[in-house]
Scaffold this active site. Structure first.
Site, short mmCIF file in Angstrom:
data_model
loop_
_atom_site.label_atom_id
_atom_site.label_comp_id
_atom_site.label_asym_id
_atom_site.label_seq_id
_atom_site.Cartn_x
_atom_site.Cartn_y
_atom_site.Cartn_z
N GLN A 231 0.81 -1.22 0.00
CA GLN A 231 0.00 0.00 0.00
C GLN A 231 0.85 1.27 0.00
O GLN A 231 0.33 2.34 -0.29
CB GLN A 231 -0.94 0.01 1.21
CG GLN A 231 -0.23 0.16 2.54
CD GLN A 231 -1.18 0.03 3.73
OE1 GLN A 231 -1.60 -1.06 4.07
NE2 GLN A 231 -1.50 1.15 4.36
N CYS B 84 -5.17 0.36 3.43
CA CYS B 84 -5.28 -1.05 3.81
C CYS B 84 -6.69 -1.58 3.56
O CYS B 84 -6.87 -2.71 3.10
CB CYS B 84 -4.91 -1.22 5.27
SG CYS B 84 -5.84 -0.16 6.38
N ASN C 274 -1.23 -9.35 4.57
CA ASN C 274 -1.13 -7.91 4.83
C ASN C 274 -0.86 -7.19 3.50
O ASN C 274 -0.66 -7.82 2.46
CB ASN C 274 0.00 -7.68 5.84
CG ASN C 274 -0.08 -6.32 6.50
OD1 ASN C 274 -0.99 -5.52 6.25
ND2 ASN C 274 0.88 -6.03 7.37
N HIS D 162 -6.48 -1.21 11.44
CA HIS D 162 -5.86 -1.72 10.23
C HIS D 162 -6.78 -2.81 9.66
O HIS D 162 -7.43 -3.51 10.41
CB HIS D 162 -4.48 -2.30 10.57
CG HIS D 162 -3.65 -2.66 9.39
ND1 HIS D 162 -3.53 -1.85 8.29
CD2 HIS D 162 -2.88 -3.76 9.13
CE1 HIS D 162 -2.71 -2.42 7.42
NE2 HIS D 162 -2.31 -3.59 7.91
#
Ligand SMILES: *[C@@H]1O[C@H](CO)[C@@H](O)[C@H](O)[C@H]1NC(C)=O
Ligand SMILES: *[C@@H]1O[C@H](CO)[C@@H](O)[C@H](O)[C@H]1NC(C)=O
Ligand SMILES: *[C@@H]1O[C@H](CO)[C@@H](O)[C@H](O)[C@H]1NC(C)=O
Length: 333
Positions: free
Chosen positions: A132, A138, A300, A276
């Site tokens: 990102q 995110c 992630n 997140h």
């Protein structure tokens, strides 16, 4: 302020940094800068080095404790090594989710036999790990990942979808582009919009832009979305029977920022404050089942150099650790 004053401040800073820098870390500092492609101006170097050294010492201490069996995961000074906590936190703000609870479309677990291991990567549901960058997006990556999985389930085609499309176009739903966003509002956008472009036609830029979505380029549609009721059992059921699920977690700790491998467990983690968004792509356990080293497998959006090639194992069965089950959502197709 005249130039003389400025110069004085600069000198002071440099002296400060020089005093605090530990020469035994010189070669590691040079290697780290090369590995992560860092190039600082003379003024920046001292301050960045000071932050990096502090992080380096913390990580080394943590890993000594790992060797002593005091925790179950290792850390590394990755690309975030020169960022202060405050700078990092700026990248990690999701829209607070408390007021977005919906009673409709709640995924309720049906008691039954669930597999002990699930890893949707092996079944072709998961695209490559993305980065990102410094954009607080995110939520867009998490939602793109959840739709990618359901699209594969439905059509057998795995296509990287466009987080930039979500960043640029879901403002009317209430998102703030690179400043913050919610997975729910991003899914709402895809549903209302009737489509989403692929990464290949709407590539990631990592900054705010105007909406350039074109319906004729859309590759994915959703018919709705479901929330998972807020227990780890319900999340386990959803992951086992649906596919990758978008979740929110508390990722505001240094241990998360510098996670390397093993089962992540952070005593300071909150089960309530989410900041997140990530994608749960499976779950499992290490060692013997009875030992209780159970984990969630998490994708992630910090690139492949973070964690285990971009993935994390997060402690499962520890009272909703880091809020993993607090805000889980998936698209219907
Ligand atoms: C670092 O940045 C400076 C100034 O922007 C540039 O002149 C130099 O070529 C860069 N070095 C590397 C290795 O990228
Ligand atoms: C993230 O959550 C933690 C834990 O509750 C909290 O201390 C921190 O301020 C939060 N950060 C942001 C940016 O919301
Ligand atoms: C860490 O490992 C120990 C020893 O195997 C285990 O008992 C404990 O449950 C683990 N903790 C977590 C959070 O996974």
């Amino acid at each position: 302020m005249g130039p003389a004053v400025l110069l004085a401040i600069l000198c002071l800073r440099v002296t400060e940094a020089t005093q605090s820098s530990d020469p035994s870390l010189d070669s590691e500092w040079q290697e780290w800068k090369i590995k992560y492609d860092k190039n600082y101006s003379l003024e920046e170097e001292g301050q960045k080095r000071a932050v990096w050294e502090e992080n380096m010492k913390l990580v080394k201490q943590h890993n000594i404790e790992y060797d002593q069996g005091k925790n179950n995961f290792t850390m590394q000074v990755n690309a975030f090594g020169d960022m202060t906590d405050e700078e990092y936190r700026k990248m990690m703000t999701d829209i607070p989710v408390q007021n977005l609870r919906k009673k409709r479309n709640i995924h309720q677990p049906i008691v039954g036999h669930l597999p002990k291991f699930v890893d949707w990567r092996r079944r072709g549901y998961v695209t490559s790990v993305k980065n990102q960058g410094i954009c607080n997006s995110c939520w867009a990556f998490s939602v793109a990942g959840a739709i990618e999985g359901q699209m594969f389930r439905k059509t057998g085609r795995l296509v990287s979808l466009s987080p930039q499309n979500l960043v640029d176009c879901s403002r009317p739903e209430g998102n703030y582009g690179c400043h913050m966003g919610s997975t729910f509002l991003a899914l709402k956008y895809v549903w209302k919009n009737g489509g989403l472009e692929a990464e290949s036609t709407y590539p990631y830029e990592g900054r705010d832009g105007y909406c350039r979505y074109l319906p004729e380029r859309s590759v994915a549609r959703v018919t709705g979305f479901s929330f998972v009721s807020r227990t780890e059992e319900a999340l386990m059921h959803a992951v086992a029977t649906i596919g990758p699920i978008s979740v929110g977690i508390d990722a505001s700790h240094k241990s998360f920022k510098f996670y390397k491998e093993g089962i992540y467990y952070e005593p300071k983690c909150s089960s309530n404050t989410i900041n997140h968004s990530v994608l749960v792509v499976g779950y499992g356990y290490e060692g013997r089942e009875s030992e209780g080293r159970k984990y969630w497998l998490i994708k992630n959006s910090h690139g492949k150099q973070w964690g285990m090639n971009g993935y994390m194992k997060l402690a499962r069965g520890w009272n909703n650790h880091c809020g993993i089950a607090k805000y889980a959502i998936y698209p219907r197709m």
